[in-house]
Design an enzyme around this catalytic site. Structure first.
Site, PDB file in Angstrom:
ATOM      1  N   ARG A 172      -0.403 -14.629   7.879  1.00 17.01           N
ATOM      2  CA  ARG A 172       0.547 -13.616   7.412  1.00 17.01           C
ATOM      3  C   ARG A 172       1.983 -14.132   7.474  1.00 17.01           C
ATOM      4  O   ARG A 172       2.787 -13.862   6.591  1.00 17.01           O
ATOM      5  CB  ARG A 172       0.437 -12.363   8.279  1.00 17.01           C
ATOM      6  CG  ARG A 172      -0.742 -11.513   7.929  1.00 17.01           C
ATOM      7  CD  ARG A 172      -0.826 -10.348   8.884  1.00 17.01           C
ATOM      8  NE  ARG A 172      -1.498 -10.705  10.119  1.00 17.01           N
ATOM      9  CZ  ARG A 172      -1.542  -9.947  11.202  1.00 17.01           C
ATOM     10  NH1 ARG A 172      -0.898  -8.800  11.212  1.00 17.01           N
ATOM     11  NH2 ARG A 172      -2.201 -10.327  12.281  1.00 17.01           N
TER      12      ARG A 172
ATOM     13  N   ASP B 180     -11.088  -3.053  15.052  1.00 14.22           N
ATOM     14  CA  ASP B 180     -11.061  -1.915  14.131  1.00 14.22           C
ATOM     15  C   ASP B 180     -12.453  -1.567  13.612  1.00 14.22           C
ATOM     16  O   ASP B 180     -12.707  -0.444  13.198  1.00 14.22           O
ATOM     17  CB  ASP B 180     -10.138  -2.202  12.937  1.00 14.22           C
ATOM     18  CG  ASP B 180      -8.691  -1.801  13.222  1.00 14.22           C
ATOM     19  OD1 ASP B 180      -8.471  -1.003  14.158  1.00 14.22           O
ATOM     20  OD2 ASP B 180      -7.786  -2.280  12.518  1.00 14.22           O
TER      21      ASP B 180
ATOM     22  N   PHE C 119      -9.398  -2.516   1.533  1.00 10.36           N
ATOM     23  CA  PHE C 119      -8.951  -1.486   0.582  1.00 10.36           C
ATOM     24  C   PHE C 119      -8.501  -2.054  -0.762  1.00 10.36           C
ATOM     25  O   PHE C 119      -8.505  -1.359  -1.759  1.00 10.36           O
ATOM     26  CB  PHE C 119      -7.856  -0.646   1.243  1.00 10.36           C
ATOM     27  CG  PHE C 119      -8.276  -0.202   2.621  1.00 10.36           C
ATOM     28  CD1 PHE C 119      -9.465   0.498   2.788  1.00 10.36           C
ATOM     29  CD2 PHE C 119      -7.537  -0.527   3.744  1.00 10.36           C
ATOM     30  CE1 PHE C 119      -9.903   0.881   4.054  1.00 10.36           C
ATOM     31  CE2 PHE C 119      -7.970  -0.148   5.011  1.00 10.36           C
ATOM     32  CZ  PHE C 119      -9.151   0.556   5.173  1.00 10.36           C
TER      33      PHE C 119
ATOM     34  N   GLU D   5      -3.836   2.448  -2.969  1.00 12.55           N
ATOM     35  CA  GLU D   5      -4.116   1.094  -3.426  1.00 12.55           C
ATOM     36  C   GLU D   5      -4.365   1.022  -4.922  1.00 12.55           C
ATOM     37  O   GLU D   5      -3.946   0.069  -5.587  1.00 12.55           O
ATOM     38  CB  GLU D   5      -5.315   0.527  -2.643  1.00 12.55           C
ATOM     39  CG  GLU D   5      -5.061   0.361  -1.135  1.00 12.55           C
ATOM     40  CD  GLU D   5      -5.192   1.658  -0.325  1.00 12.55           C
ATOM     41  OE1 GLU D   5      -5.616   2.689  -0.902  1.00 12.55           O
ATOM     42  OE2 GLU D   5      -4.882   1.655   0.884  1.00 12.55           O
TER      43      GLU D   5
ATOM     44  N   SER E 261       2.662  -4.649   9.084  1.00 16.76           N
ATOM     45  CA  SER E 261       1.541  -5.398   9.657  1.00 16.76           C
ATOM     46  C   SER E 261       1.315  -6.720   8.923  1.00 16.76           C
ATOM     47  O   SER E 261       1.072  -7.754   9.540  1.00 16.76           O
ATOM     48  CB  SER E 261       0.299  -4.506   9.621  1.00 16.76           C
ATOM     49  OG  SER E 261      -0.873  -5.240   9.580  1.00 16.76           O
TER      50      SER E 261
ATOM     51  N   ARG F   2      -7.009 -12.219   9.691  1.00 17.92           N
ATOM     52  CA  ARG F   2      -6.032 -11.605  10.579  1.00 17.92           C
ATOM     53  C   ARG F   2      -5.616 -12.476  11.765  1.00 17.92           C
ATOM     54  O   ARG F   2      -4.420 -12.562  12.061  1.00 17.92           O
ATOM     55  CB  ARG F   2      -6.598 -10.279  11.096  1.00 17.92           C
ATOM     56  CG  ARG F   2      -5.739  -9.605  12.144  1.00 17.92           C
ATOM     57  CD  ARG F   2      -6.297  -8.237  12.484  1.00 17.92           C
ATOM     58  NE  ARG F   2      -5.524  -7.589  13.521  1.00 17.92           N
ATOM     59  CZ  ARG F   2      -5.851  -7.603  14.808  1.00 17.92           C
ATOM     60  NH1 ARG F   2      -6.938  -8.240  15.214  1.00 17.92           N
ATOM     61  NH2 ARG F   2      -5.109  -6.987  15.692  1.00 17.92           N
TER      62      ARG F   2
ATOM     63  N   HIS G 143      -6.631  -9.621   6.394  1.00 19.92           N
ATOM     64  CA  HIS G 143      -7.631  -9.012   7.272  1.00 19.92           C
ATOM     65  C   HIS G 143      -9.019  -9.026   6.626  1.00 19.92           C
ATOM     66  O   HIS G 143      -9.752  -8.047   6.663  1.00 19.92           O
ATOM     67  CB  HIS G 143      -7.266  -7.573   7.657  1.00 19.92           C
ATOM     68  CG  HIS G 143      -5.993  -7.444   8.453  1.00 19.92           C
ATOM     69  ND1 HIS G 143      -4.861  -8.168   8.186  1.00 19.92           N
ATOM     70  CD2 HIS G 143      -5.689  -6.665   9.518  1.00 19.92           C
ATOM     71  CE1 HIS G 143      -3.906  -7.844   9.041  1.00 19.92           C
ATOM     72  NE2 HIS G 143      -4.385  -6.943   9.869  1.00 19.92           N
TER      73      HIS G 143
HETATM   74  C1  LIG Z   1      -7.510   3.388   2.377  1.00 18.72           C
HETATM   75  C2  LIG Z   1      -6.767   2.937   3.569  1.00 18.72           C
HETATM   76  N1  LIG Z   1      -5.616   2.253   3.421  1.00 18.72           N
HETATM   77  C3  LIG Z   1      -4.943   1.824   4.497  1.00 18.72           C
HETATM   78  C4  LIG Z   1      -5.416   2.075   5.755  1.00 18.72           C
HETATM   79  C5  LIG Z   1      -4.656   1.547   6.968  1.00 18.72           C
HETATM   80  N2  LIG Z   1      -4.074   2.685   7.713  1.00 18.72           N
HETATM   81  C6  LIG Z   1      -4.677   3.177   8.799  1.00 18.72           C
HETATM   82  S1  LIG Z   1      -3.892   4.501   9.424  1.00 18.72           S
HETATM   83  C7  LIG Z   1      -2.674   4.412   8.240  1.00 18.72           C
HETATM   84  C8  LIG Z   1      -1.562   5.412   8.225  1.00 18.72           C
HETATM   85  C9  LIG Z   1      -2.087   6.806   8.256  1.00 18.72           C
HETATM   86  O1  LIG Z   1      -1.059   7.741   8.355  1.00 18.72           O
HETATM   87  P1  LIG Z   1      -1.408   9.267   8.511  1.00 18.72           P
HETATM   88  O2  LIG Z   1      -2.444   9.647   7.509  1.00 18.72           O
HETATM   89  O3  LIG Z   1      -0.149  10.024   8.464  1.00 18.72           O
HETATM   90  O4  LIG Z   1      -2.109   9.335   9.933  1.00 18.72           O
HETATM   91  P2  LIG Z   1      -1.534   9.825  11.338  1.00 18.72           P
HETATM   92  O5  LIG Z   1      -0.051   9.910  11.239  1.00 18.72           O
HETATM   93  O6  LIG Z   1      -2.140  11.147  11.567  1.00 18.72           O
HETATM   94  O7  LIG Z   1      -1.998   8.809  12.332  1.00 18.72           O
HETATM   95  C10 LIG Z   1      -2.930   3.339   7.380  1.00 18.72           C
HETATM   96  C11 LIG Z   1      -2.076   2.958   6.254  1.00 18.72           C
HETATM   97  C12 LIG Z   1      -6.630   2.770   5.866  1.00 18.72           C
HETATM   98  N3  LIG Z   1      -7.202   3.035   7.058  1.00 18.72           N
HETATM   99  N4  LIG Z   1      -7.275   3.205   4.774  1.00 18.72           N
END
Ligand SMILES: Cc1ncc(C[n+]2csc(CCOP(=O)(O)OP(=O)(O)O)c2C)c(N)n1
Ligand SMILES: [Mg+2]
Lengths: 317, 275
Positions: free
Chosen positions: A13, A120, A86, A61, A40, A170, A112
């Site tokens: 990265r 994860d 994704f 995405e 990230s 990653r 990743h």
């Molecule tokens: C389709 C997808 N894209 C990216 C991610 C990576 N990801 C995990 S949590 C997150 C942010 C989520 O934010 P939110 O929905 O507001 O959750 P919270 O604040 O409740 O933790 C991302 C981008 C994922 N899990 N799934």
């Protein structure tokens, strides 16, 4: 055990971010897109330096790929990046219809990949992405072995018009190459000459292949080690030559053996010079949570697994 | 059926216990998502210990209410709640994210009580619609709940589902949005503006309610109002704070996906228990 060799570890990265910063200064057409994972993946560094040429589309995405297609149609060179699970997972159709079919200059960098993602778990690991991307016409599919080769291959993707799928891992990984390796899209890199068996690897498995080569040497088995960073277009000429020279191939990859590197090597050798091929890779199963090294061991993705496969192959002849 | 509803006055204690489990699990795992787990505690407490009809002894009971954790990265709050409810042993929580554990980084079907694997954001509301449709076909009166992140709403599929649920007149479906204002890269209003959020859902023909997501009484009242809607799905926008209960995590996007260390957690847990 560590002995005299000092292993330099580095992150793909970081290399991606450095490459994009440099390309961004050289070429104003470069734009970068993120999907809420840019801190990230470190493309946020590009956003800091070139805020006008960075677009965070949120967790969307499919939208990101569609927007990238439009940018490319209007003369930009978009680098899009998020987690491998994704992209392509959420947007196979956009990649197929909006990017690959019209042969657009969109560079998809997915980070990743594989199971080395770690704790994860399966939802964030990929075993299928490489097969899916390989099966789409026009797309070039690249899996760099380490950070230095990531840097070079990102630059190569900029020099080479057309769509790319570049898949990174990653964890920080040992550097296979010292400074700037001379790598060309569509050409394998022979890292070590050998005669008894060939080990053809991609991504983080290249380092494991080198380690396996050393173990095999101690047992008087001479292994040719090949970094096949470009899975498509495959360097079939060199690979058939390697098959001819060694008479047997072990492939090593961090994804499902169905449709991956092993399949690609088999496709290229079977009609011209068929040799036995033993495939080290994920055996059609999902991953799970665990530490990187534990998972590589559990799913048969270590240098030991390569050694075992190579010895079996040599013994069977 | 096991008695899962507990007296209202005891719900607060449950919330404290679940918060401490979350912190201890994450410290032990050394990775995972504290922010969005801590913001959803009261929502899960209201569902699992007050509103939902479920039986930890029979996780596959056909008449059970279903809970879909669409924002699957909040696995710790779900696992801790399932453990408190009796689906899995509390002692198992410390295996979170470890090799060979049932408790994966994102929940999946090997854990009794988990209805849906939610690691890839954006799918859960669609799956909840499927469960609600099946309930109607089968003439069952179970209810379906889906918890979505506010960042998760970026996904187009959410809005495809948002169009579909009113079309199918799913009064048996309640979506809950954890409106903590933060996603992974930063604030939702900077990464992808969501406001005016309530208007969006109204325009999609949902019954829309807004609550303070930490006020158990408000959450439960809203869940009850949702149940009274016979032919229309309800969305509850629960206003919350990401990282709730841990002062240095609150409102800090960095604690979306960063685990606290063991020493810190020890101190935090002591002070939470003494409150
Ligand atoms: C389709 C997808 N894209 C990216 C991610 C990576 N990801 C995990 S949590 C997150 C942010 C989520 O934010 P939110 O929905 O507001 O959750 P919270 O604040 O409740 O933790 C991302 C981008 C994922 N899990 N799934
Ligand atoms: Mg949020």
């Amino acid at each position: 055990m560590l002995g005299l060799m000092l292993v330099q570890m580095s992150s793909m990265r970081d290399a991606l971010a450095e490459a994009l910063l440099e390309l961004g200064s050289k070429d104003q057409r470069i734009v970068v897109l993120g999907a809420d994972t840019s801190v990230s993946i470190k493309t946020s560094l590009f956003a800091d330096r070139y805020p006008d040429r960075f677009f965070n589309v949120g967790i969307a995405e499919a939208n990101m790929i569609g927007i990238a297609a439009g940018l490319a149609l209007a003369g930009k060179i978009p680098y899009v990046s998020t987690y491998s699970a994704f992209v392509p997972g959420k947007c196979l159709d956009q990649i197929r219809n909006a990017v690959a079919y019209p042969n657009l200059d969109v560079k998809i960098v997915s980070s990743h990949g594989g199971v080395s993602v770690g704790p994860d778990g399966a939802s964030h690991q990929t075993v299928e992405d490489v097969a899916a991307m390989r099966a789409i016409p026009h797309l070039r599919v690249i899996l760099p072995a380490d950070a230095p080769s990531t840097r070079v291959l990102i630059e190569e993707s900029w020099r080479t018009p057309g769509p790319f799928y570049i898949r990174l891992s990653r964890p920080s990984v040992p550097e296979v190459y010292s400074s700037r390796p001379d790598l060309k899209v569509g050409h394998v890199k022979v890292l070590k000459e050998g005669t008894d068996v060939a080990i053809i690897a991609c991504g983080v498995m290249v380092n494991a292949a080198l380690e396996a080569g050393e173990s095999l040497a101690k047992e008087k088995i001479s292994a040719e080690i090949v970094d096949c960073h470009t899975l498509k277009p495959l360097d079939a000429d060199t690979i058939v030559g390697v098959a001819r020279k060694t008479g047997g191939i072990v492939t090593a990859e961090e994804q499902n053996i169905i449709g991956g590197l092993g399949s690609a090597v088999a496709e290229s050798t079977s009609s011209s010079y068929p040799v036995p091929i033993s495939m080290v890779g994920v055996r059609d199963t999902f991953g799970e949570s665990g530490e990187y090294k534990e998972l590589m061991a559990k799913y048969g993705l270590t240098s030991k697994d390569i050694v075992r496969a190579a010895k079996k192959l040599v013994a069977s002849r | 059926m096991e008695q899962t509803q507990i007296p209202f006055g005891m719900l607060l204690q449950k919330a404290v216990r679940i918060r401490t489990h979350i912190l201890e699990m994450l410290a032990e795992a050394k990775s995972g998502h504290p922010g969005g787990s801590l913001s959803a505690v009261e929502i899960l407490v209201s569902l699992y210990f007050y509103k939902m009809r479920h039986d930890p002894k029979r996780p596959d009971w056909p008449d059970r209410d279903r809970f879909v954790l669409s924002k699957g990265h909040a696995a710790p709050v779900l696992f801790a709640t399932l453990a408190e409810a009796g689906y899995i042993p509390i002692s198992e929580l410390k295996t979170l994210r470890k090799l060979n554990s049932r408790l994966q980084g994102h929940p999946d079907h090997r854990v009794p009580g988990v209805e849906f694997p939610g690691g890839s954001l954006g799918i859960g509301l669609s799956a909840a619609i499927g469960m609600a449709l099946a309930g109607k076909i089968d003439k069952k009166d179970y209810r379906v709940y889906a918890l979505l992140g506010d960042g998760e709403l970026d996904e187009g599929e959410t809005w495809e589902a948002a169009m579909a649920a009113p079309k199918f007149k799913l009064g048996n479906l309640t979506a809950i949005i954890d409106r903590n204002g933060i996603q992974q890269d930063g604030l939702t209003e900077q990464i992808m503006p969501m406001e005016p959020l309530a208007y969006k859902w109204k325009a999609f023909n949902w019954h829309v309610l807004e609550v303070d997501g930490f006020d158990l009484r408000q959450v439960i009242e809203a869940l009850e109002k949702a149940e009274n809607m016979r032919n229309r799905p309800t969305v509850i926008i629960a206003h919350t704070v990401k990282g709730k209960g841990v002062s240095f995590m609150e409102w800090d996007p960095a604690y979306h996906g960063k685990a606290p260390d063991k020493d810190t957690v020890k101190k935090l847990v002591e002070s939470m228990r003494n409150q």
